[in-house]
Design an enzyme around this catalytic site. Structure first.
Site, mmCIF file in Angstrom:
data_model
loop_
_atom_site.group_PDB
_atom_site.id
_atom_site.type_symbol
_atom_site.label_atom_id
_atom_site.label_comp_id
_atom_site.label_asym_id
_atom_site.label_seq_id
_atom_site.Cartn_x
_atom_site.Cartn_y
_atom_site.Cartn_z
ATOM 1 N N ARG A 160 0.737 -1.331 -0.049
ATOM 2 C CA ARG A 160 -0.051 0.016 0.097
ATOM 3 C C ARG A 160 0.738 1.240 0.070
ATOM 4 O O ARG A 160 0.422 2.513 0.660
ATOM 5 C CB ARG A 160 -0.829 0.172 1.226
ATOM 6 C CG ARG A 160 -2.034 -0.999 1.178
ATOM 7 C CD ARG A 160 -2.967 -0.771 0.106
ATOM 8 N NE ARG A 160 -4.217 -1.890 0.640
ATOM 9 C CZ ARG A 160 -4.424 -3.015 -0.218
ATOM 10 N NH1 ARG A 160 -3.279 -3.716 -0.879
ATOM 11 N NH2 ARG A 160 -5.273 -3.768 0.137
ATOM 12 N N SER A 229 -10.816 -1.222 2.860
ATOM 13 C CA SER A 229 -10.426 -1.354 4.155
ATOM 14 C C SER A 229 -9.830 0.217 4.435
ATOM 15 O O SER A 229 -9.600 0.885 3.761
ATOM 16 C CB SER A 229 -8.985 -2.135 3.930
ATOM 17 O OG SER A 229 -9.227 -3.400 3.099
ATOM 18 N N GLU A 325 -5.435 3.569 5.725
ATOM 19 C CA GLU A 325 -4.828 3.459 4.178
ATOM 20 C C GLU A 325 -5.814 4.392 3.338
ATOM 21 O O GLU A 325 -5.248 4.844 2.608
ATOM 22 C CB GLU A 325 -4.988 2.035 3.647
ATOM 23 C CG GLU A 325 -6.100 1.685 2.908
ATOM 24 C CD GLU A 325 -6.174 0.424 2.111
ATOM 25 O OE1 GLU A 325 -5.421 -0.531 2.331
ATOM 26 O OE2 GLU A 325 -6.954 0.582 0.917
HETATM 27 N N1 EPU Z 1 -10.793 -11.184 9.883
HETATM 28 C C1 EPU Z 1 -11.414 -11.329 10.982
HETATM 29 N N2 EPU Z 1 -12.511 -10.302 11.302
HETATM 30 C C2 EPU Z 1 -12.787 -9.304 10.565
HETATM 31 C C3 EPU Z 1 -11.979 -9.315 9.115
HETATM 32 C C4 EPU Z 1 -11.012 -10.186 9.097
HETATM 33 O O1 EPU Z 1 -11.292 -11.988 11.998
HETATM 34 O O2 EPU Z 1 -13.867 -8.490 10.650
HETATM 35 C C5 EPU Z 1 -9.803 -12.024 9.665
HETATM 36 C C6 EPU Z 1 -10.099 -13.193 8.415
HETATM 37 O O3 EPU Z 1 -10.840 -14.125 8.873
HETATM 38 C C7 EPU Z 1 -8.953 -13.534 7.840
HETATM 39 C C8 EPU Z 1 -7.958 -12.419 8.130
HETATM 40 O O4 EPU Z 1 -8.646 -11.343 9.066
HETATM 41 O O5 EPU Z 1 -8.156 -14.518 8.621
HETATM 42 C C9 EPU Z 1 -7.634 -11.317 6.875
HETATM 43 O O6 EPU Z 1 -9.034 -11.042 6.414
HETATM 44 P P1 EPU Z 1 -9.470 -10.800 4.699
HETATM 45 O O7 EPU Z 1 -9.031 -12.093 4.109
HETATM 46 O O8 EPU Z 1 -10.676 -10.352 4.731
HETATM 47 O O9 EPU Z 1 -8.300 -9.632 4.176
HETATM 48 P P2 EPU Z 1 -7.970 -8.375 5.134
HETATM 49 O O10 EPU Z 1 -6.658 -8.447 5.285
HETATM 50 O O11 EPU Z 1 -9.070 -7.830 5.848
HETATM 51 C C10 EPU Z 1 -6.769 -7.242 2.796
HETATM 52 C C11 EPU Z 1 -6.894 -6.163 2.052
HETATM 53 C C12 EPU Z 1 -8.138 -6.125 1.230
HETATM 54 C C13 EPU Z 1 -8.066 -7.364 0.490
HETATM 55 C C14 EPU Z 1 -8.156 -8.377 1.038
HETATM 56 C C15 EPU Z 1 -7.989 -9.841 0.298
HETATM 57 C C16 EPU Z 1 -5.640 -4.621 3.405
HETATM 58 C C17 EPU Z 1 -5.669 -3.310 4.334
HETATM 59 N N3 EPU Z 1 -6.712 -5.238 2.841
HETATM 60 O O12 EPU Z 1 -7.791 -7.462 3.898
HETATM 61 O O13 EPU Z 1 -8.103 -5.110 0.277
HETATM 62 O O14 EPU Z 1 -9.352 -7.402 -0.561
HETATM 63 O O15 EPU Z 1 -6.876 -8.571 1.813
HETATM 64 O O16 EPU Z 1 -6.712 -9.877 -0.217
HETATM 65 O O17 EPU Z 1 -4.730 -4.948 3.184
HETATM 66 C C18 EPU Z 1 -8.820 -2.577 0.450
HETATM 67 O O18 EPU Z 1 -7.623 -2.427 0.492
HETATM 68 O O19 EPU Z 1 -9.757 -1.743 0.352
HETATM 69 C C19 EPU Z 1 -9.205 -4.131 0.501
HETATM 70 C C20 EPU Z 1 -10.507 -4.274 0.569
#
Ligand code: EPU
Length: 343
Positions: A160, A229, A325
Site C-alpha cells: 500500500r 479497508s 490506508e
Molecule cells: N478477519 C476477522 N474479522 C474481520 C475481518 C477479517 O477475523 O472482521 C480475519 C479473516 O478471517 C482473515 C484475516 O482477518 O483471517 C484477513 O481478512 P481478509 O482475508 O478479509 O483480508 P484483510 O486482510 O482484512 C486485505 C486487504 C483487502 C483485500 C483482502 C484480500 C488490506 C488493508 N486490505 O484485507 O483490500 O481485498 O486482503 O486480499 O490489506 C482494500 O484495500 O480496500 C481491500 C479491500
C-alpha cells in the site's frame, strides 16, 4: 480546460459525504496540465474516482480531477504490453483485459477506483498487487512542466505504498500506467478463498470467483458508502508477535521474511468488540471490521472520530498502532491521523 467553481465532491467520494471545493479543474490534455502548472497552486488535492478519500470538513482544497482516457495494446513474443490512461475505471480495465485473454489482473477485479489511483497505493488483493505487473508510470511534473517516465524500480512499490504518495505527493500527476503481462500465465490461487480452484482454471473463472468473494465479504460502496479497508494491516516485530500469539493462538498473521509479521487489522478490531458498532450515523461493518461505513452521516468528521475510537481501542488491547490506508483531506490539505490528533 473544464473548470467548475465552486464544486461539490458529494457525488465523487465513496463515503458520500458533502464538502465544497472553491474550484475544480478537469485536465484531459498535456496542454491542460501545463496550464495548471502555470497557476502554481499551493493547496490542491488530486482526485481519482474518490474511492479511497475521506473529505473530513465542510470545505476542501482546490480539486484536480484528471480526465485522461484510452487503452493501447502491443503484442510481443513473450508478453503483452498494455498502456491504460489514468481515468479509465479500474474494474472495467480488468474486465477488458480478461475478455481479450490478457491474463494477470483477474485477482484485482472489482477494486473500485481509477487506473491512475492504482499505483499510488499499490492496490492489492487475493495474493496479487499492482506492482506485480506494472512496468512503468507516465507522470507529468508540475515544476518542469514536462512528462517523465517512472520505471517499476523507481516507483518504490511496497505494501500500500509508492513514491507517488510520498516524495512525489502533489508534485505532479499520473497520466497513464503501462503493464507487462507475460504470456506464460499461471493462476495465483494462494489466497484462502481461491484454494479450491483447479490449477488449470481460466483467468475468467478466477475473476468470477474473486468477484463472488468480494461481494460476499465487502459492502458495495454504491449501496452502503465505504472506502474498502480503512486501515492497513499493521506489521509488528517478531517479539511482540510471539507474545500476542501465545495469548491469541488464532490470530491471523503473515510472516514478512525479515523477522517482522503482518497481522490482520480486521481481526484485531473484531477482538476489541467493535465489529458492527454504530454511532452518529457511521459504523464498523458487520461482516468485515476493517471497513468503516457511512449509514447516513453528512460529514466526514464522524468517520474520523470513529477511526480514532478504533485506533485507541486497538492500542489499549494489543499495543498496536493502526494506520489508515484511506487518505484524509482537510481544508488545508491532506493529514494523517496523528497530525489530526495533534491538532
Ligand atoms: N478477519 C476477522 N474479522 C474481520 C475481518 C477479517 O477475523 O472482521 C480475519 C479473516 O478471517 C482473515 C484475516 O482477518 O483471517 C484477513 O481478512 P481478509 O482475508 O478479509 O483480508 P484483510 O486482510 O482484512 C486485505 C486487504 C483487502 C483485500 C483482502 C484480500 C488490506 C488493508 N486490505 O484485507 O483490500 O481485498 O486482503 O486480499 O490489506 C482494500 O484495500 O480496500 C481491500 C479491500
Amino acid at each position: 480546460m473544464k473548470t467548475l467553481s465552486p464544486f461539490s465532491v458529494k457525488e465523487t467520494n465513496s463515503f458520500n459525504v458533502e464538502s465544497i471545493a472553491p474550484r475544480a479543474y478537469f485536465p484531459k490534455t498535456i496542454d491542460d496540465l501545463v496550464e495548471l502548472a502555470n497557476l502554481s497552486l499551493s493547496n490542491f488535492y488530486i482526485l481519482g474516482e474518490g474511492f479511497n478519500t475521506l473529505f473530513v470538513k465542510e470545505t476542501t482544497p482546490i480539486i484536480i480531477k484528471p480526465e485522461f482516457k484510452g487503452i493501447e495494446i502491443q503484442e510481443h513474443e513473450h508478453c503483452t504490453i498494455v498502456k491504460a490512461a489514468a481515468s479509465e475505471n479500474w474494474h472495467s480495465f480488468v474486465g477488458f483485459c480478461i475478455e481479450k485473454r490478457i491474463n494477470g489482473l483477474e485477482n484485482l477485479a472489482l477494486i473500485p477506483g481509477s487506473v491512475g489511483a492504482a499505483p499510488v497505493q499499490n492496490i492489492g488483493a487475493y495474493g496479487v498487487e499492482l506492482a506485480d505487473y506494472c512496468q512503468e508510470v507516465l507522470w507529468f511534473d508540475f515544476k518542469t512542466k514536462k512528462t517523465m517516465v517512472y520505471k517499476h524500480v523507481d516507483c518504490q512499490f511496497d505494501y500500500r505504498e509508492s513514491i507517488f504518495k510520498n516524495s512525489l505527493k502533489n508534485k505532479g500527476l499520473i497520466i497513464s500506467v503501462t503493464f507487462c503481462f507475460p504470456k506464460a500465465w499461471q493462476a495465483n490461487l494462494s489466497y484462502a478463498g481461491l484454494e479450491h480452484l483447479a490449477p488449470s482454471v481460466s483467468a475468467k473463472k478466477v475473476m468470477d470467483e474473486v468477484i463472488k468473494v468480494r461481494q460476499a465479504k465487502l459492502p458495495d460502496p454504491h449501496l452502503l458508502p465505504n472506502a474498502g479497508s480503512f486501515f492497513k494491516n499493521p506489521v509488528i516485530d517478531g517479539e511482540q508477535w510471539e507474545m500476542l500469539t501465545a495469548e491469541y493462538p488464532d490470530m491471523p498473521s503473515y510472516p514478512q521474511g525479515d523477522g517482522k509479521v503482518k497481522v490482520a487489522a480486521g481481526w484485531l478490531i473484531e477482538k476489541t468488540g467493535l465489529k458492527g458498532y454504530q454511532d452518529k450515523g457511521v459504523g464498523v461493518h458487520e461482516k468485515q471490521a476493517l471497513v468503516l461505513v457511512n449509514y447516513n452521516a453528512e460529514q466526514g468528521k464522524y468517520i474520523v472520530d470513529l477511526a480514532i475510537h478504533i485506533t485507541n481501542k486497538v492500542k489499549s488491547v494489543f499495543n498496536i498502532d493502526l494506520e489508515p490506508e484511506v487518505r484524509m483531506v482537510f481544508p488545508q490539505g491532506e493529514k494523517n491521523l496523528v497530525e489530526y490528533k495533534n491538532g
